[in-house]
Scaffold this motif. Structure first.
Motif, short mmCIF file in Angstrom:
data_model
loop_
_atom_site.label_atom_id
_atom_site.label_comp_id
_atom_site.label_asym_id
_atom_site.label_seq_id
_atom_site.Cartn_x
_atom_site.Cartn_y
_atom_site.Cartn_z
N LYS A 23 35.09 -68.98 16.13
CA LYS A 23 36.45 -69.51 16.23
C LYS A 23 37.37 -68.50 16.88
O LYS A 23 38.21 -68.86 17.73
CB LYS A 23 36.95 -69.88 14.82
CG LYS A 23 38.30 -70.59 14.82
CD LYS A 23 38.19 -71.96 15.46
CE LYS A 23 39.52 -72.68 15.46
NZ LYS A 23 39.45 -73.99 16.14
N LEU A 26 36.64 -68.29 20.66
CA LEU A 26 37.15 -69.45 21.39
C LEU A 26 38.67 -69.42 21.53
O LEU A 26 39.22 -70.15 22.36
CB LEU A 26 36.72 -70.74 20.68
CG LEU A 26 35.23 -71.08 20.78
CD1 LEU A 26 34.87 -72.22 19.83
CD2 LEU A 26 34.85 -71.44 22.21
N SER A 27 39.34 -68.59 20.72
CA SER A 27 40.79 -68.50 20.82
C SER A 27 41.21 -67.67 22.04
O SER A 27 42.38 -67.67 22.42
CB SER A 27 41.38 -67.87 19.55
OG SER A 27 41.01 -66.50 19.44
N THR A 31 35.40 -70.82 27.23
CA THR A 31 35.19 -72.25 27.03
C THR A 31 33.94 -72.41 26.16
O THR A 31 33.10 -71.51 26.11
CB THR A 31 34.99 -72.97 28.37
OG1 THR A 31 33.92 -72.34 29.09
CG2 THR A 31 36.26 -72.93 29.21
N PRO A 32 33.82 -73.53 25.44
CA PRO A 32 32.73 -73.67 24.47
C PRO A 32 31.32 -73.43 25.01
O PRO A 32 30.54 -72.66 24.42
CB PRO A 32 32.89 -75.11 23.97
CG PRO A 32 34.36 -75.37 24.10
CD PRO A 32 34.76 -74.66 25.36
N TYR A 82 29.91 -76.06 19.21
CA TYR A 82 30.96 -75.23 19.80
C TYR A 82 32.20 -76.04 20.18
O TYR A 82 33.32 -75.58 19.99
CB TYR A 82 30.42 -74.47 21.01
CG TYR A 82 29.80 -73.14 20.64
CD1 TYR A 82 30.46 -71.95 20.86
CD2 TYR A 82 28.54 -73.09 20.04
CE1 TYR A 82 29.91 -70.72 20.52
CE2 TYR A 82 27.97 -71.87 19.69
CZ TYR A 82 28.66 -70.69 19.92
OH TYR A 82 28.10 -69.49 19.56
N PHE A 83 31.99 -77.25 20.70
CA PHE A 83 33.15 -78.09 20.99
C PHE A 83 33.83 -78.52 19.69
O PHE A 83 35.06 -78.57 19.62
CB PHE A 83 32.73 -79.33 21.80
CG PHE A 83 32.68 -79.09 23.27
CD1 PHE A 83 33.85 -79.01 24.02
CD2 PHE A 83 31.47 -78.93 23.93
CE1 PHE A 83 33.81 -78.79 25.39
CE2 PHE A 83 31.42 -78.70 25.29
CZ PHE A 83 32.60 -78.63 26.03
N ASP A 86 35.91 -75.74 18.38
CA ASP A 86 37.06 -75.57 19.24
C ASP A 86 38.14 -76.62 18.98
O ASP A 86 39.33 -76.37 19.17
CB ASP A 86 36.62 -75.65 20.71
CG ASP A 86 37.69 -75.19 21.68
OD1 ASP A 86 38.41 -74.21 21.35
OD2 ASP A 86 37.83 -75.79 22.75
N PHE A 87 37.74 -77.81 18.51
CA PHE A 87 38.67 -78.92 18.35
C PHE A 87 39.36 -78.95 16.99
O PHE A 87 40.38 -79.65 16.84
CB PHE A 87 37.95 -80.25 18.55
CG PHE A 87 37.61 -80.55 19.99
CD1 PHE A 87 38.03 -79.73 21.02
CD2 PHE A 87 36.87 -81.68 20.33
CE1 PHE A 87 37.72 -80.00 22.34
CE2 PHE A 87 36.56 -81.97 21.65
CZ PHE A 87 36.98 -81.13 22.66
N SER A 93 36.42 -76.87 9.92
CA SER A 93 35.05 -76.63 10.41
C SER A 93 34.18 -76.06 9.30
O SER A 93 33.00 -76.40 9.18
CB SER A 93 35.06 -75.71 11.63
OG SER A 93 35.53 -74.43 11.29
N GLY A 149 36.40 -83.59 16.86
CA GLY A 149 35.78 -82.35 16.43
C GLY A 149 34.91 -82.52 15.19
O GLY A 149 33.81 -81.98 15.12
N GLU A 199 32.52 -76.66 33.31
CA GLU A 199 33.71 -75.95 32.86
C GLU A 199 34.17 -74.88 33.85
O GLU A 199 35.29 -74.38 33.76
CB GLU A 199 33.47 -75.28 31.51
CG GLU A 199 33.09 -76.22 30.39
CD GLU A 199 32.65 -75.49 29.12
OE1 GLU A 199 32.78 -76.06 28.03
OE2 GLU A 199 32.21 -74.31 29.24
#
Length: 202
Positions: A23, A26-27, A31-32, A82-83, A86-87, A93, A149, A199
């Protein structure tokens, strides 16, 4: 304590530690699929370590098992994971991934020939589900992205659970370290290549 139980506990701890780092990563500007592909690039080291004579014949002989792990477990499972991470928020999560044992036990009951539900497992599932529900969320309403997500995280659990059951049904036929090396290397490469094409490079 049995050695197998100790390994299971260690694996659970390692799995729990990974999520916050994913997490956090990804911040940043990852990209995932790029992030997932880079993570599993370490698989090349394990693949090189397990390289042995006749391995391509071994992969061909058990191609159904290897393809299952590469496409379903690695590519589909980790892309969805991973997506999904990210969502949604870290709290949500963690709650969804806490359902992994519940979903895996249900999958095992449906798919595995020697792992059916019994009274003890049902009670354990009910207690586990109550604990998961009791954790709550971060209190923010879910939008379409958050719902997507959650669905992706649930799909990742199903994909990976299905692959794990498939491996357990084929246990003893392939060295587990070599099996893991092949799926990490080829699965990671596949994720990264598809990520680059969809991506771009990040």
């Amino acid at each position: 304590m049995k050695k197998g139980l100790l390994y299971a506990i260690l694996a659970s701890i390692l799995w729990a530690i990974v999520n916050p780092f994913i997490k956090q990563g990804l911040s940043y500007d990852f990209t995932p699929m790029n992030f997932a592909g880079i993570r599993f690039s370490v698989g090349i080291l394990l693949f090189a370590y397990t390289w042995h004579k006749g391995m391509w014949q071994e992969i061909k002989q058990h191609k159904k098992l290897f393809l299952n792990l590469i496409f379903i477990n690695m590519f589909m499972g980790y892309t969805a994971f991973y997506f999904g991470v990210d969502f949604v928020s870290g709290a949500i999560s963690s709650i969804i991934m806490g359902m992994t044992p519940l979903i895996n036990v249900l999958l095992a009951h449906l798919l595995a020939s020697d792992d059916k539900l019994n009274g003890h497992k049902i009670v354990s599932l009910i207690v586990g589900l109550l604990l998961i529900v009791g954790m709550g969320s971060d209190g923010k309403p879910l939008d379409w992205k958050g719902i997507t997500g959650i669905v992706l995280l649930l799909l990742s659990i199903v994909f990976q659970g299905y692959s794990a059951i498939s491996v357990s049904e084929e246990k003893g036929k392939v060295n587990p370290i070599f099996l893991n090396a092949v799926q990490m290397f080829f699965g990671g490469v596949l994720i990264y290549v598809v990520g680059l094409s969809t991506e771009g490079y990040h």
